[in-house]
Write a protein that holds these residues in place. Structure first.
Motif, PDB file in Angstrom:
ATOM      1  N   GLU A 261       0.969  -1.362   0.080  1.00 17.83           N
ATOM      2  CA  GLU A 261       0.113   0.042  -0.050  1.00 17.83           C
ATOM      3  C   GLU A 261       0.721   1.221   0.176  1.00 17.83           C
ATOM      4  OE1 GLU A 261      -3.195   0.204  -0.269  1.00 17.83           O
ATOM      5  OE2 GLU A 261      -3.451  -2.097  -0.321  1.00 17.83           O
ATOM      6  N   TYR A 262       0.468   2.196  -0.851  1.00 17.23           N
ATOM      7  CA  TYR A 262       1.412   3.306  -1.029  1.00 17.23           C
ATOM      8  C   TYR A 262       1.416   4.444  -0.024  1.00 17.23           C
ATOM      9  CZ  TYR A 262       2.397   2.075  -5.742  1.00 17.23           C
ATOM     10  OH  TYR A 262       2.978   1.321  -6.720  1.00 17.23           O
ATOM     11  N   ASN A 263       0.364   4.266   1.019  1.00 15.87           N
ATOM     12  CA  ASN A 263       0.442   5.026   2.366  1.00 15.87           C
ATOM     13  C   ASN A 263       1.098   4.527   3.670  1.00 15.87           C
ATOM     14  OD1 ASN A 263      -1.203   2.881   2.754  1.00 15.87           O
ATOM     15  ND2 ASN A 263      -2.790   3.938   3.620  1.00 15.87           N
ATOM     16  N   ASN A 264       1.919   3.672   3.258  1.00 13.61           N
ATOM     17  CA  ASN A 264       2.709   3.112   4.269  1.00 13.61           C
ATOM     18  C   ASN A 264       4.315   3.845   4.114  1.00 13.61           C
ATOM     19  OD1 ASN A 264       0.858   1.351   5.433  1.00 13.61           O
ATOM     20  ND2 ASN A 264       1.303  -0.216   4.235  1.00 13.61           N
ATOM     21  N   TYR A 265       4.985   3.964   5.321  1.00 15.94           N
ATOM     22  CA  TYR A 265       6.440   4.090   5.252  1.00 15.94           C
ATOM     23  C   TYR A 265       6.709   5.472   4.345  1.00 15.94           C
ATOM     24  CZ  TYR A 265       7.018  -0.437   7.442  1.00 15.94           C
ATOM     25  OH  TYR A 265       6.300  -1.421   8.332  1.00 15.94           O
ATOM     26  N   THR A 266       6.028   6.671   4.792  1.00 18.48           N
ATOM     27  CA  THR A 266       5.924   7.668   3.736  1.00 18.48           C
ATOM     28  C   THR A 266       7.423   8.383   3.842  1.00 18.48           C
ATOM     29  OG1 THR A 266       5.032   9.169   5.530  1.00 18.48           O
ATOM     30  CG2 THR A 266       3.685   8.380   3.672  1.00 18.48           C
ATOM     31  N   TYR A 267       8.101   8.392   5.092  1.00 20.60           N
ATOM     32  CA  TYR A 267       9.383   9.159   5.122  1.00 20.60           C
ATOM     33  C   TYR A 267      10.465   8.370   4.557  1.00 20.60           C
ATOM     34  CZ  TYR A 267       7.505  12.768   8.248  1.00 20.60           C
ATOM     35  OH  TYR A 267       6.862  13.837   8.811  1.00 20.60           O
ATOM     36  N   LEU A 268      10.524   7.009   4.673  1.00 19.07           N
ATOM     37  CA  LEU A 268      11.362   6.095   4.212  1.00 19.07           C
ATOM     38  C   LEU A 268      11.231   6.015   2.485  1.00 19.07           C
ATOM     39  CD1 LEU A 268      11.461   2.680   6.454  1.00 19.07           C
ATOM     40  CD2 LEU A 268      13.448   4.198   5.951  1.00 19.07           C
ATOM     41  N   ARG A 269      10.108   6.291   1.946  1.00 16.98           N
ATOM     42  CA  ARG A 269       9.782   6.344   0.839  1.00 16.98           C
ATOM     43  C   ARG A 269      10.486   7.617   0.076  1.00 16.98           C
ATOM     44  NH1 ARG A 269       5.833   3.105  -1.652  1.00 16.98           N
ATOM     45  NH2 ARG A 269       4.795   2.093   0.060  1.00 16.98           N
ATOM     46  N   LYS A 270      10.676   8.507   0.880  1.00 18.18           N
ATOM     47  CA  LYS A 270      10.844  10.109   0.561  1.00 18.18           C
ATOM     48  C   LYS A 270      12.510  10.200   0.816  1.00 18.18           C
ATOM     49  CE  LYS A 270       9.574  14.940   0.245  1.00 18.18           C
ATOM     50  NZ  LYS A 270       8.624  15.751   1.043  1.00 18.18           N
ATOM     51  N   TYR A 271      12.902   9.778   1.975  1.00 25.39           N
ATOM     52  CA  TYR A 271      14.145  10.047   2.628  1.00 25.39           C
ATOM     53  C   TYR A 271      15.288   8.850   2.747  1.00 25.39           C
ATOM     54  CZ  TYR A 271      11.678  14.375   3.596  1.00 25.39           C
ATOM     55  OH  TYR A 271      11.003  15.661   3.697  1.00 25.39           O
ATOM     56  N   SER A 272      15.155   7.845   2.033  1.00 25.44           N
ATOM     57  CA  SER A 272      15.817   6.538   1.935  1.00 25.44           C
ATOM     58  C   SER A 272      16.014   6.276   0.546  1.00 25.44           C
ATOM     59  CB  SER A 272      15.351   5.734   3.054  1.00 25.44           C
ATOM     60  OG  SER A 272      16.450   4.461   2.913  1.00 25.44           O
ATOM     61  N   LYS A 273      17.343   6.187   0.264  1.00 25.80           N
ATOM     62  CA  LYS A 273      17.668   5.673  -1.207  1.00 25.80           C
ATOM     63  C   LYS A 273      17.689   4.059  -1.152  1.00 25.80           C
ATOM     64  CE  LYS A 273      20.409   9.510  -2.761  1.00 25.80           C
ATOM     65  NZ  LYS A 273      21.770   9.938  -3.125  1.00 25.80           N
ATOM     66  N   THR A 274      17.523   3.391  -0.032  1.00 28.95           N
ATOM     67  CA  THR A 274      17.236   2.118   0.223  1.00 28.95           C
ATOM     68  C   THR A 274      15.830   1.626   0.138  1.00 28.95           C
ATOM     69  OG1 THR A 274      19.133   2.412   1.718  1.00 28.95           O
ATOM     70  CG2 THR A 274      18.238   0.319   1.687  1.00 28.95           C
ATOM     71  N   TRP A 275      15.021   2.417  -0.266  1.00 31.94           N
ATOM     72  CA  TRP A 275      13.743   2.081  -0.064  1.00 31.94           C
ATOM     73  C   TRP A 275      13.003   1.154  -1.159  1.00 31.94           C
ATOM     74  CZ3 TRP A 275       9.821   1.293   2.592  1.00 31.94           C
ATOM     75  CH2 TRP A 275       8.309   0.899   1.813  1.00 31.94           C
ATOM     76  N   PRO A 276      13.747   1.268  -2.368  1.00 31.21           N
ATOM     77  CA  PRO A 276      13.277   0.328  -3.539  1.00 31.21           C
ATOM     78  C   PRO A 276      13.442  -1.221  -2.894  1.00 31.21           C
ATOM     79  CG  PRO A 276      14.255   1.957  -4.719  1.00 31.21           C
ATOM     80  CD  PRO A 276      14.597   2.232  -3.033  1.00 31.21           C
ATOM     81  N   ALA A 277      14.693  -1.328  -2.286  1.00 34.23           N
ATOM     82  CA  ALA A 277      15.080  -2.767  -1.685  1.00 34.23           C
ATOM     83  C   ALA A 277      14.168  -3.170  -0.592  1.00 34.23           C
ATOM     84  CB  ALA A 277      16.619  -2.696  -1.408  1.00 34.23           C
ATOM     85  N   LEU A 278      13.982  -2.057   0.263  1.00 41.03           N
ATOM     86  CA  LEU A 278      13.040  -2.534   1.479  1.00 41.03           C
ATOM     87  C   LEU A 278      11.646  -2.563   0.877  1.00 41.03           C
ATOM     88  CD1 LEU A 278      14.246   0.588   3.929  1.00 41.03           C
ATOM     89  CD2 LEU A 278      14.917  -1.785   3.724  1.00 41.03           C
ATOM     90  N   GLU A 279      11.114  -2.271  -0.114  1.00 41.75           N
ATOM     91  CA  GLU A 279       9.729  -2.366  -0.564  1.00 41.75           C
ATOM     92  C   GLU A 279       9.903  -3.856  -1.289  1.00 41.75           C
ATOM     93  OE1 GLU A 279       6.420  -0.059  -3.259  1.00 41.75           O
ATOM     94  OE2 GLU A 279       8.655   0.106  -4.077  1.00 41.75           O
ATOM     95  N   ASP A 280      10.863  -4.240  -1.776  1.00 35.60           N
ATOM     96  CA  ASP A 280      11.001  -5.464  -2.433  1.00 35.60           C
ATOM     97  C   ASP A 280      11.007  -6.457  -1.414  1.00 35.60           C
ATOM     98  OD1 ASP A 280      11.553  -7.463  -4.899  1.00 35.60           O
ATOM     99  OD2 ASP A 280      13.211  -7.485  -3.765  1.00 35.60           O
ATOM    100  N   ILE A 281      11.848  -6.593  -0.626  1.00 43.39           N
ATOM    101  CA  ILE A 281      11.950  -7.426   0.485  1.00 43.39           C
ATOM    102  C   ILE A 281      10.667  -7.713   1.452  1.00 43.39           C
ATOM    103  CG2 ILE A 281      14.439  -7.421   0.651  1.00 43.39           C
ATOM    104  CD1 ILE A 281      14.026  -6.161   3.305  1.00 43.39           C
ATOM    105  N   LEU A 282       9.877  -6.421   1.636  1.00 39.74           N
ATOM    106  CA  LEU A 282       8.736  -6.678   2.487  1.00 39.74           C
ATOM    107  C   LEU A 282       7.596  -7.137   1.490  1.00 39.74           C
ATOM    108  CD1 LEU A 282       7.548  -6.018   5.163  1.00 39.74           C
ATOM    109  CD2 LEU A 282       6.849  -3.615   4.343  1.00 39.74           C
ATOM    110  N   GLU A 283       7.592  -6.932   0.224  1.00 34.95           N
ATOM    111  CA  GLU A 283       6.649  -7.592  -0.477  1.00 34.95           C
ATOM    112  C   GLU A 283       6.799  -9.081  -0.290  1.00 34.95           C
ATOM    113  OE1 GLU A 283       6.561  -6.370  -4.366  1.00 34.95           O
ATOM    114  OE2 GLU A 283       5.611  -4.456  -3.934  1.00 34.95           O
ATOM    115  N   GLY A 284       8.177  -9.458  -0.402  1.00 35.84           N
ATOM    116  CA  GLY A 284       8.507 -11.100  -0.402  1.00 35.84           C
ATOM    117  C   GLY A 284       7.970 -11.388   0.933  1.00 35.84           C
ATOM    118  N   ALA A 285       8.350 -10.758   2.066  1.00 36.18           N
ATOM    119  CA  ALA A 285       7.770 -11.292   3.342  1.00 36.18           C
ATOM    120  C   ALA A 285       6.351 -11.422   3.539  1.00 36.18           C
ATOM    121  CB  ALA A 285       8.506 -10.297   4.427  1.00 36.18           C
ATOM    122  N   MET A 286       5.547 -10.428   2.860  1.00 35.63           N
ATOM    123  CA  MET A 286       4.233 -10.670   2.836  1.00 35.63           C
ATOM    124  C   MET A 286       3.688 -11.805   2.049  1.00 35.63           C
ATOM    125  SD  MET A 286       3.222  -6.486   3.045  1.00 35.63           S
ATOM    126  CE  MET A 286       1.750  -6.898   3.034  1.00 35.63           C
TER     127      MET A 286
END
Length: 583
Positions: A261-286
């Motif tokens: 969902e795009y309304n989760n982790y608004t600060y990490l999305r905007k202020y972390s260049k690691t976010w694409p990797a974080l998004e990918d692994i969280l999708e994998g965990a879910m």
């Protein structure tokens, strides 16, 4: 005395002139300050405009992306209508034949339709659908009902000529429905004899359906189970088989991933260049919960309690109603466009899913791919719940290997350090607990930036010179006015006074700018500190959520461990042979 008076008068005039000049210079300086203030306001406005333009540009880019996706979705919706109209136009007459099949069988059961009517109907379908394999099969069926063995044999030969595999399948099910077990066994053997485990007809899932549902009877179960065992033995002997199965099932498992969902982790999305990797692994965990729910939903469904004929009619309907090979190109295009619609115009995601779904549309595939498609793509492979249960249970070792591989691959991608990027501040955190350290580093960097900016906001060498240089030039001018050349002295005094005024004017402006700079950097400290703390809080939440979701993988493994193929094949206990699943 007169000279003194003249000199005194001249000095008074000079003083008066200097006073006026001073007032004029003061007014001029005031005007210059107004101009400077206006220029500053213009600069501030320009910066605001630039910021607004950048924000507008980002909004425009987002709008363009959304519009592109909306257009793609709209185009796919229109294309779906066109595809379905084309399928209706080109293959709509097949549906009439398909619907007539079970109608004839049920009408014969009830005995309420004249045999001549059945014969006439099948003969008309034979004429109206040239080349279609099912048409002569219906003529043969009508001939059997009317006790016309010669016509039945002739029609059967034509059906076999048009499509041996589907005709054999059809008659295996029809004979079993009629209680002619021996004939059903012969047709089943004929069908299986034409199959290559590495190049199976995709309709083989029909036999698995009947087998898993216990509809073929004990003799046929012996034949099918023996054949399945031989296929598996041959396939497992191939080099690279385990690796192929791992990849095959991994792809199918990953097909069940869902976007965050795009309304989760608004600060990490905007202020972390690691976010694409974080998004990918969280999708994998879910994915673990998704897979567990998917498997559980399959195995919790009750077996059909319908009569033998009703269940066979359902399988027959699946055989005759599923699209034929010539329909595949349109069906594939239909599936792709449906993905585009389902993913709100995201064509990249649609292509990724279609690449995995592709195997369900292949005319021929190996036996293990048939099992994978039956288990994970039932909408495309048209497998029943019984077949899904059997396919998963029979493949559980490969599923477990692939699932463990998916879990391991996802865990390998978990970053040890998560980047924090606020403006031009770049640092890292492991678990979000180094808040004080990062805030202090950020403030120290802002202090350095402020000191650097303030170091540049000082009087220039000439502006510093203007104070003492102006005084010196003014004194020299005064001496010149008294001693020698009043005009040049006056000019020198004006220049000196102007330089002194310029010094104090610039000094005042520098002090004002330094205050603005200090205020801006103080705001930057405050905002940046809040952003860092909020981002680190989301890092803590992310790590906790990932750990929670990732731990659910054990539930899937435990679930797979407790199933076996024997549990999900009815009447298998009556068989003389069991499927050997130890590999």
């Amino acid at each position: 005395m007169a000279d003194y008076a003249i000199s005194y008068a001249n000095l008074s005039a000079i003083e008066s002139s200097l006073s006026k000049i001073n007032k004029n210079l003061g007014a001029l300086n005031g005007n210059l300050e107004v101009i400077d203030n206006n220029v500053d306001r213009v600069n501030d406005n320009v910066k605001v405009v630039y910021d607004e333009v950048e924000a507008l540009a980002n909004e425009f880019r987002n709008f363009v992306q959304l519009q592109i996706r909306a257009n793609a979705k709209s185009n796919s919706q229109q294309r779906l209508i066109q595809i379905r109209q084309e399928m209706e136009k080109r293959f709509g007459h097949y549906d009439i034949v398909r619907r007539t099949t079970t109608g004839i069988l049920q009408a014969d059961d009830l005995g309420i339709v004249k045999k001549d009517t059945i014969s006439n109907a099948t003969e008309e379908l034979m004429i109206s659908t040239p080349g279609y394999w099912l048409a002569p099969c219906l003529v043969a069926l009508a001939a059997r009902i009317n006790d016309q063995p010669d016509l039945a044999e002739k029609a059967l030969r034509e059906g076999i000529k048009r499509n041996d595999e589907k005709t054999s399948l059809f008659w295996a099910l029809v004979c079993r429905r009629a209680g002619r077990k021996s004939a059903a066994l012969k047709w089943t053997q004929r069908y299986l004899a034409n199959q290559d485990e590495e190049n199976l007809d995709r309709k083989t899932v029909i036999i698995l359906d009947a087998f898993a549902s216990g509809l073929l009877g004990s003799d046929s179960e012996g034949v099918v189970s023996k054949q399945i065992g031989e296929w598996l033995e041959h396939l497992t002997d191939k080099a690279g088989f385990v690796e192929q199965q791992t990849q095959q099932w991994s792809d199918a498992i990953n097909l069940k991933r869902k976007p965050l969902e795009y309304n989760n982790y608004t600060y990490l999305r905007k202020y972390s260049k690691t976010w694409p990797a974080l998004e990918d692994i969280l999708e994998g965990a879910m994915l673990h919960a998704e897979i567990l729910d998917y498997f559980t939903a399959i195995f919790e469904q009750e077996s059909s309690t319908d009569s033998l004929k009703a269940q066979l009619d359902e399988i027959l309907t699946s055989l005759v109603s599923e699209f034929d090979d010539e329909e595949i190109p349109l069906r594939k295009e239909e599936k792709y466009n449906q993905f585009v619609v389902d993913f709100d115009g995201d064509e990249d995601r649609a292509r990724q899913h279609m690449a995995i779904e592709q195997t369900a549309f292949e005319e021929h595939k190996d036996f293990t791919q048939l099992l994978t498609d039956a288990a994970m793509k039932p909408e495309s492979s048209h497998a029943s719940v019984s077949t899904q249960k059997f396919a998963i249970a029979l493949s559980k070792e490969w599923v477990s290997n692939a699932y463990n591989d998916v879990v391991a691959q996802n865990r390998m991608k978990v970053p040890h350090k998560i980047k924090i990027n606020v403006d031009n501040f770049n640092d890292e955190t492991t678990d979000g607990r180094n808040e004080t350290e990062l805030v202090n580093k950020f403030k120290a960097q802002v202090d350095q930036e402020e000191a650097s900016a303030l170091a540049k906001c000082v009087l220039s060498g000439f502006e510093n010179f203007c104070l003492w240089g102006g005084i010196a030039i003014g004194v020299i001018g005064l001496i010149m006015m008294i001693a020698s050349n009043a005009f040049l002295g006056l000019i020198a005094m004006i220049a000196g006074v102007g330089m002194v005024i310029n010094h104090f004017s610039k000094k005042k402006k520098v002090e004002a700018n330094r205050q603005i700079i200090s205020s801006q950097f103080e705001q930057k400290r405050k905002n940046g500190t809040q952003i860092i703390r909020a981002t680190l809080a989301e890092v803590v939440d992310f790590r906790a959520e990932f750990a929670e979701k990732d731990s659910e993988s054990q539930k899937v493994i435990d679930f797979l461990e407790q199933i076996s193929p024997e549990q999900y094949v009815r009447k298998l206990a009556d068989s003389n042979r069991r499927i050997n699943v130890s590999r």
